[in-house]
Scaffold this motif. Structure first.
Motif, PDB file in Angstrom:
ATOM      1  N   GLY B 215      13.647   5.711   2.225  1.00 53.54           N
ATOM      2  CA  GLY B 215      14.329   5.085   1.110  1.00 53.54           C
ATOM      3  C   GLY B 215      14.931   6.111   0.183  1.00 53.54           C
ATOM      4  N   GLY B 216      15.258   5.657  -1.007  1.00 52.07           N
ATOM      5  CA  GLY B 216      16.020   6.489  -1.925  1.00 52.07           C
ATOM      6  C   GLY B 216      15.294   7.752  -2.331  1.00 52.07           C
ATOM      7  N   PHE B 217      13.995   7.651  -2.584  1.00 50.24           N
ATOM      8  CA  PHE B 217      13.299   8.814  -3.127  1.00 50.24           C
ATOM      9  C   PHE B 217      13.208   9.936  -2.095  1.00 50.24           C
ATOM     10  CE2 PHE B 217      11.894   5.589  -6.114  1.00 50.24           C
ATOM     11  CZ  PHE B 217      12.069   6.264  -7.299  1.00 50.24           C
ATOM     12  N   SER B 218      12.743   9.627  -0.866  1.00 48.28           N
ATOM     13  CA  SER B 218      12.586  10.707   0.113  1.00 48.28           C
ATOM     14  C   SER B 218      13.944  11.207   0.609  1.00 48.28           C
ATOM     15  CB  SER B 218      11.726  10.239   1.281  1.00 48.28           C
ATOM     16  OG  SER B 218      12.141   8.979   1.698  1.00 48.28           O
ATOM     17  N   GLY B 219      14.898  10.282   0.801  1.00 47.14           N
ATOM     18  CA  GLY B 219      16.223  10.711   1.253  1.00 47.14           C
ATOM     19  C   GLY B 219      16.913  11.570   0.209  1.00 47.14           C
ATOM     20  N   GLY B 220      16.776  11.178  -1.066  1.00 45.25           N
ATOM     21  CA  GLY B 220      17.377  11.978  -2.129  1.00 45.25           C
ATOM     22  C   GLY B 220      16.752  13.354  -2.203  1.00 45.25           C
ATOM     23  N   ALA B 221      15.426  13.427  -1.992  1.00 43.54           N
ATOM     24  CA  ALA B 221      14.760  14.727  -1.994  1.00 43.54           C
ATOM     25  C   ALA B 221      15.291  15.606  -0.878  1.00 43.54           C
ATOM     26  CB  ALA B 221      13.257  14.544  -1.844  1.00 43.54           C
ATOM     27  N   MET B 222      15.595  14.990   0.292  1.00 47.41           N
ATOM     28  CA  MET B 222      16.117  15.795   1.394  1.00 47.41           C
ATOM     29  C   MET B 222      17.505  16.304   1.093  1.00 47.41           C
ATOM     30  SD  MET B 222      14.804  13.891   4.698  1.00 47.41           S
ATOM     31  CE  MET B 222      15.747  14.985   5.677  1.00 47.41           C
ATOM     32  N   ILE B 223      18.361  15.449   0.491  1.00 44.00           N
ATOM     33  CA  ILE B 223      19.718  15.919   0.163  1.00 44.00           C
ATOM     34  C   ILE B 223      19.651  17.039  -0.875  1.00 44.00           C
ATOM     35  CG2 ILE B 223      21.895  15.223  -0.874  1.00 44.00           C
ATOM     36  CD1 ILE B 223      21.655  12.622   0.497  1.00 44.00           C
ATOM     37  N   GLY B 224      18.732  16.894  -1.860  1.00 42.85           N
ATOM     38  CA  GLY B 224      18.565  17.965  -2.840  1.00 42.85           C
ATOM     39  C   GLY B 224      18.101  19.252  -2.175  1.00 42.85           C
ATOM     40  N   ALA B 225      17.196  19.135  -1.176  1.00 44.83           N
ATOM     41  CA  ALA B 225      16.728  20.326  -0.464  1.00 44.83           C
ATOM     42  C   ALA B 225      17.885  20.998   0.267  1.00 44.83           C
ATOM     43  CB  ALA B 225      15.630  19.946   0.520  1.00 44.83           C
ATOM     44  N   GLY B 226      18.773  20.194   0.857  1.00 43.97           N
ATOM     45  CA  GLY B 226      19.941  20.766   1.531  1.00 43.97           C
ATOM     46  C   GLY B 226      20.828  21.523   0.563  1.00 43.97           C
ATOM     47  N   MET B 227      21.010  20.947  -0.656  1.00 44.04           N
ATOM     48  CA  MET B 227      21.849  21.629  -1.631  1.00 44.04           C
ATOM     49  C   MET B 227      21.207  22.949  -2.065  1.00 44.04           C
ATOM     50  SD  MET B 227      22.842  18.254  -3.654  1.00 44.04           S
ATOM     51  CE  MET B 227      23.986  18.611  -4.937  1.00 44.04           C
ATOM     52  N   ILE B 228      19.867  22.949  -2.227  1.00 40.25           N
ATOM     53  CA  ILE B 228      19.201  24.198  -2.622  1.00 40.25           C
ATOM     54  C   ILE B 228      19.342  25.248  -1.519  1.00 40.25           C
ATOM     55  CG2 ILE B 228      16.971  25.207  -3.191  1.00 40.25           C
ATOM     56  CD1 ILE B 228      16.217  22.603  -4.488  1.00 40.25           C
ATOM     57  N   LEU B 229      19.250  24.789  -0.261  1.00 39.92           N
ATOM     58  CA  LEU B 229      19.422  25.726   0.866  1.00 39.92           C
ATOM     59  C   LEU B 229      20.815  26.334   0.844  1.00 39.92           C
ATOM     60  CD1 LEU B 229      18.283  26.905   3.446  1.00 39.92           C
ATOM     61  CD2 LEU B 229      19.064  24.906   4.656  1.00 39.92           C
ATOM     62  N   TYR B 230      21.834  25.479   0.587  1.00 37.56           N
ATOM     63  CA  TYR B 230      23.217  25.978   0.531  1.00 37.56           C
ATOM     64  C   TYR B 230      23.368  27.002  -0.573  1.00 37.56           C
ATOM     65  CZ  TYR B 230      28.266  25.896   0.470  1.00 37.56           C
ATOM     66  OH  TYR B 230      29.574  26.259   0.524  1.00 37.56           O
ATOM     67  N   VAL B 231      22.768  26.705  -1.757  1.00 43.30           N
ATOM     68  CA  VAL B 231      22.896  27.618  -2.888  1.00 43.30           C
ATOM     69  C   VAL B 231      22.228  28.947  -2.593  1.00 43.30           C
ATOM     70  CG1 VAL B 231      22.057  28.021  -5.204  1.00 43.30           C
ATOM     71  CG2 VAL B 231      23.262  25.968  -4.697  1.00 43.30           C
ATOM     72  N   SER B 232      21.024  28.898  -1.984  1.00 43.92           N
ATOM     73  CA  SER B 232      20.331  30.158  -1.756  1.00 43.92           C
ATOM     74  C   SER B 232      21.020  30.972  -0.669  1.00 43.92           C
ATOM     75  CB  SER B 232      18.867  29.914  -1.399  1.00 43.92           C
ATOM     76  OG  SER B 232      18.793  29.092  -0.283  1.00 43.92           O
ATOM     77  N   ALA B 233      21.840  30.331   0.176  1.00 42.47           N
ATOM     78  CA  ALA B 233      22.555  31.105   1.186  1.00 42.47           C
ATOM     79  C   ALA B 233      23.879  31.634   0.646  1.00 42.47           C
ATOM     80  CB  ALA B 233      22.798  30.245   2.423  1.00 42.47           C
ATOM     81  N   TYR B 234      24.651  30.793  -0.060  1.00 39.97           N
ATOM     82  CA  TYR B 234      26.029  31.167  -0.385  1.00 39.97           C
ATOM     83  C   TYR B 234      26.236  31.495  -1.859  1.00 39.97           C
ATOM     84  CZ  TYR B 234      27.494  29.604   4.196  1.00 39.97           C
ATOM     85  OH  TYR B 234      27.646  29.468   5.541  1.00 39.97           O
ATOM     86  N   GLY B 235      25.274  31.152  -2.732  1.00 39.88           N
ATOM     87  CA  GLY B 235      25.447  31.485  -4.134  1.00 39.88           C
ATOM     88  C   GLY B 235      26.089  30.372  -4.932  1.00 39.88           C
ATOM     89  N   PHE B 236      25.982  30.529  -6.265  1.00 40.00           N
ATOM     90  CA  PHE B 236      26.401  29.437  -7.137  1.00 40.00           C
ATOM     91  C   PHE B 236      27.915  29.307  -7.226  1.00 40.00           C
ATOM     92  CE2 PHE B 236      22.096  29.924  -8.686  1.00 40.00           C
ATOM     93  CZ  PHE B 236      21.733  28.606  -8.778  1.00 40.00           C
ATOM     94  N   ASP B 237      28.638  30.413  -6.999  1.00 40.67           N
ATOM     95  CA  ASP B 237      30.093  30.338  -7.148  1.00 40.67           C
ATOM     96  C   ASP B 237      30.712  29.384  -6.131  1.00 40.67           C
ATOM     97  OD1 ASP B 237      30.207  31.908  -9.281  1.00 40.67           O
ATOM     98  OD2 ASP B 237      30.616  33.772  -8.201  1.00 40.67           O
ATOM     99  N   LYS B 238      30.193  29.449  -4.890  1.00 38.41           N
ATOM    100  CA  LYS B 238      30.752  28.563  -3.862  1.00 38.41           C
ATOM    101  C   LYS B 238      30.301  27.125  -4.086  1.00 38.41           C
ATOM    102  CE  LYS B 238      32.158  31.143   0.092  1.00 38.41           C
ATOM    103  NZ  LYS B 238      32.103  31.251   1.546  1.00 38.41           N
ATOM    104  N   MET B 239      29.079  26.975  -4.619  1.00 34.50           N
ATOM    105  CA  MET B 239      28.574  25.622  -4.861  1.00 34.50           C
ATOM    106  C   MET B 239      29.435  24.915  -5.897  1.00 34.50           C
ATOM    107  SD  MET B 239      25.984  23.776  -3.853  1.00 34.50           S
ATOM    108  CE  MET B 239      25.358  22.174  -4.316  1.00 34.50           C
ATOM    109  N   GLN B 240      29.912  25.697  -6.887  1.00 29.87           N
ATOM    110  CA  GLN B 240      30.643  25.053  -7.972  1.00 29.87           C
ATOM    111  C   GLN B 240      31.993  24.538  -7.563  1.00 29.87           C
ATOM    112  OE1 GLN B 240      30.338  27.973 -10.996  1.00 29.87           O
ATOM    113  NE2 GLN B 240      28.830  26.808 -12.121  1.00 29.87           N
ATOM    114  N   LYS B 241      32.435  24.882  -6.354  1.00 29.03           N
ATOM    115  CA  LYS B 241      33.721  24.335  -5.909  1.00 29.03           C
ATOM    116  C   LYS B 241      33.622  22.846  -5.660  1.00 29.03           C
ATOM    117  CE  LYS B 241      35.606  28.535  -4.072  1.00 29.03           C
ATOM    118  NZ  LYS B 241      35.683  29.382  -2.890  1.00 29.03           N
TER     119      LYS B 241
END
Lengths: 156, 319, 108
Positions: B215-241
């Motif tokens: 449901g919403g809570f676990s799925g949202g946590a997974m999407i947030g985890a994906g975003m954190i993974l992206y940030v830790s790999a590519y940095g905040f500048d690319k995320m802000q695009k």
């Protein structure tokens, strides 16, 4: 026929329970290693191992109970434990590098101060040279050339 | 400006003060509520001297060579703490062994409440997953409160930690990637493959919230985890695009407001005992169970934004 | 028919027990080896080969359905992610120089 299948089911049950017990004991040993580990990297390694074992436990439970939704939880667990190791190692690395640079920075500042003093002394000498003798066009040119050469040498 | 009263009289009225407060020209609580500045620390010694003195006295007090009682107390404390934790564990294990086994009929949890939910759940809510039916249909207003808690938590963290974008850029020491190995190629390549998979799995969990566990809570946590993974790999500048502060504000506030509107409409117009004109559809299909699917999506957006915002605010001081 | 079921059981059990053996080896070597960069070697064995074997055993025991596919997804995900986490932990160890006093310097 039915008795054989029943025997199969009981053996399945004993196999799964035995594997769960072995994994539980090994999980405890991993926890001990994480407590003992002298360095941060040791602890991270053992936590990563614990994540792997918990994944096997969840998968075993899913097959044992016949509930496929437990495998979804297993996938989520894999993702989160991977993320935890990555973020923790990056944060600790950043903190450690920050400490190192803070230790190095005062020495750097001293070097810069010495450099500034040298430049000031040179400029005083330059003024004295001009003030001692009469301000000739050639004199000024020579002094300028000297200054530029010194600067180039330092840059090189 | 009032037509009936002159300026000096109008400035004393409550309406004037209210509109002034609305416009933000003057804060009425400015000097009344805030903490008064404290008295400066007055002592002839410096802080280092005080700390040293304290340390010396502590060393004298806890010197185990001269003071044997401290040594005995420490040994006794260690032994007693181990005995206490073992006894606690033993009591808990004994109690667990005495509990009724899961799923038996005479369990105190098996009362008429759960029976009603199990019998009428699919008819009332249209969700095959009874848990989701309960938290997003019977108790949807309660879940709205939880979502508000998430929203308020991020707002408080933003008030405490957020800096202006220009200030972050100016003060390079606060840029977290200065002290990290920049652009780890191995991590970037793996994140390039894994981040889409994580996002797709999270969306699958959110959209199947009324059919399978999740449901919403676990799925949202997974999407947030994906975003954190992206940030830790590519940095905040690319995320802000594709996810900056503006996007965050719009998405989060829109999700909360739409949730509020949907649940209010549902409670006043079509809740259980009234005539329900929101069609429940066929249980088991994706587009079924009325509002649950949409509420799941809003909750998922809220949780994903919260996860990412916490990480970014604590790491960088801005989104 | 019954014999086929028993064969499946034995095959799956063999794979599962091999995976357990690898986990036991992992634990022993983590306690026996001295340095983190050596310990990581053993830990990575369990992370990839051990979980691969034990989940293959579970797949065989479970039969062919959607759960098997998800178990396969876990194995693929771990094979992608575990080397990266090992790489980052090794980088952390080299960056922090914590074991340098006891085990000598690591060449970069």
């Amino acid at each position: 026929m039915s008795s054989g299948i029943r025997a199969l089911e009981t053996t399945y049950h004993f196999l799964f329970v035995g594997i769960l017990i072995i994994l539980g004991v090994m999980l405890f040993l991993c926890l001990l290693r994480a407590c003992m580990g002298p360095t941060v990297a040791d602890r991270l390694v053992s936590i990563n191992m614990m994540g792997t074992m918990v994944m096997v436990i969840i998968a075993t439970l899913a097959v044992m109970m016949g509930e496929s939704y437990l495998v979804d939880i297993c996938i989520i667990y894999a993702m989160i434990s991977f993320l935890a190791v990555i973020v923790l190692s990056k944060v600790i690395m950043g903190v450690r590098k920050q400490e190192e640079t803070e230790e190095v920075e005062p020495e750097k500042k001293q070097e810069e101060d010495i450099f500034d003093e040298m430049i000031e002394q040179e400029s005083e000498e330059f003024h004295e040279k001009i003030l001692q003798k009469e301000p000739d066009g050639e004199m000024l040119k020579e002094a300028f050339d000297e200054k530029q050469e010194n600067g180039e040498r330092e840059e090189a | 400006m009032s037509r009936l009263k002159n300026d000096a009289e109008y400035k004393k009225t409550r309406a004037f003060r209210f509109f002034r407060w609305m416009k933000g020209e003057e804060d009425p609580y400015l000097d009344n509520v805030e903490i008064q500045p404290g008295v400066p620390f007055q002592d002839s010694r410096t802080v280092n001297e005080i700390l040293l003195e304290e340390q010396e006295t502590l060393e004298k007090v806890y010197n185990t060579a001269s003071n044997r009682w401290i040594w005995r107390f420490r040994r006794l404390y260690n032994v007693l703490s181990i005995v206490f934790s073992l006894a606690l564990a033993a009591v808990m294990l004994y109690m667990v062994a005495k509990l009724p086994t899961a799923g038996t009929v005479d369990r105190p949890v098996n009362n008429e409440v759960s029976k009603v939910y199990i019998e009428n759940g699919i008819q009332d809510t249209g969700a095959v997953n009874i848990v989701t039916g309960m938290i997003l249909n019977y108790r949807a207003f309660d879940t709205f409160g939880e979502t508000c808690v998430l929203f308020i938590a991020t707002t408080c963290v933003m008030v405490l930690l957020m800096k202006e974008e220009e200030k972050i850029r100016e003060d390079q020491t606060l840029n977290d990637r200065r002290f990290e190995p920049k652009n780890d190629v191995i991590l970037q390549k793996v994140a390039f493959v894994l981040v889409p998979i994580v996002f797709i799995f999270g969306i699958y969990v959110i959209l199947n919230g009324h059919l399978s566990p999740g449901g919403g809570f676990s799925g949202g946590a997974m999407i947030g985890a994906g975003m954190i993974l992206y940030v830790s790999a590519y940095g905040f500048d690319k995320m802000q695009k594709f996810f900056n502060e503006h996007t965050y504000k719009v998405v989060k506030v829109a999700a909360l407001c739409t949730y509020c509107a949907v649940i209010t409409y549902y409670l006043f117009m079509g809740a259980n005992d009234f005539d329900n004109h929101i069609s429940l559809g066929v249980p088991g299909m994706i587009f079924s169970s009325g509002i649950i699917l949409w509420l799941n999506i809003f909750v998922g957006i809220e949780v994903a934004c919260t996860m990412y915002a916490f990480y970014a605010l604590f790491r960088r001081g801005g989104l | 028919m019954e014999i086929l079921l028993w064969i499946r059981f034995i095959l799956g059990t063999l794979f599962l027990l091999a995976g357990m053996m690898l986990f036991v080896v992992e634990i022993i070597s983590v306690y026996k080896l001295d340095y983190v960069l050596n310990r990581m070697h053993a830990a990575a064995t369990g992370d990839t080969f051990g979980i691969g074997l034990s989940l293959t055993g579970l797949m065989i025991l479970n039969g062919l359905n959607l759960t098997t596919l998800k178990l396969l997804l876990i194995v693929v995900f771990l094979w992608c992610s575990s080397p990266v986490s090992s790489h980052l932990i090794a980088k952390l160890e080299v960056a922090t120089h914590e074991g340098e006093d006891r085990y000598g310097k690591v060449e970069k």
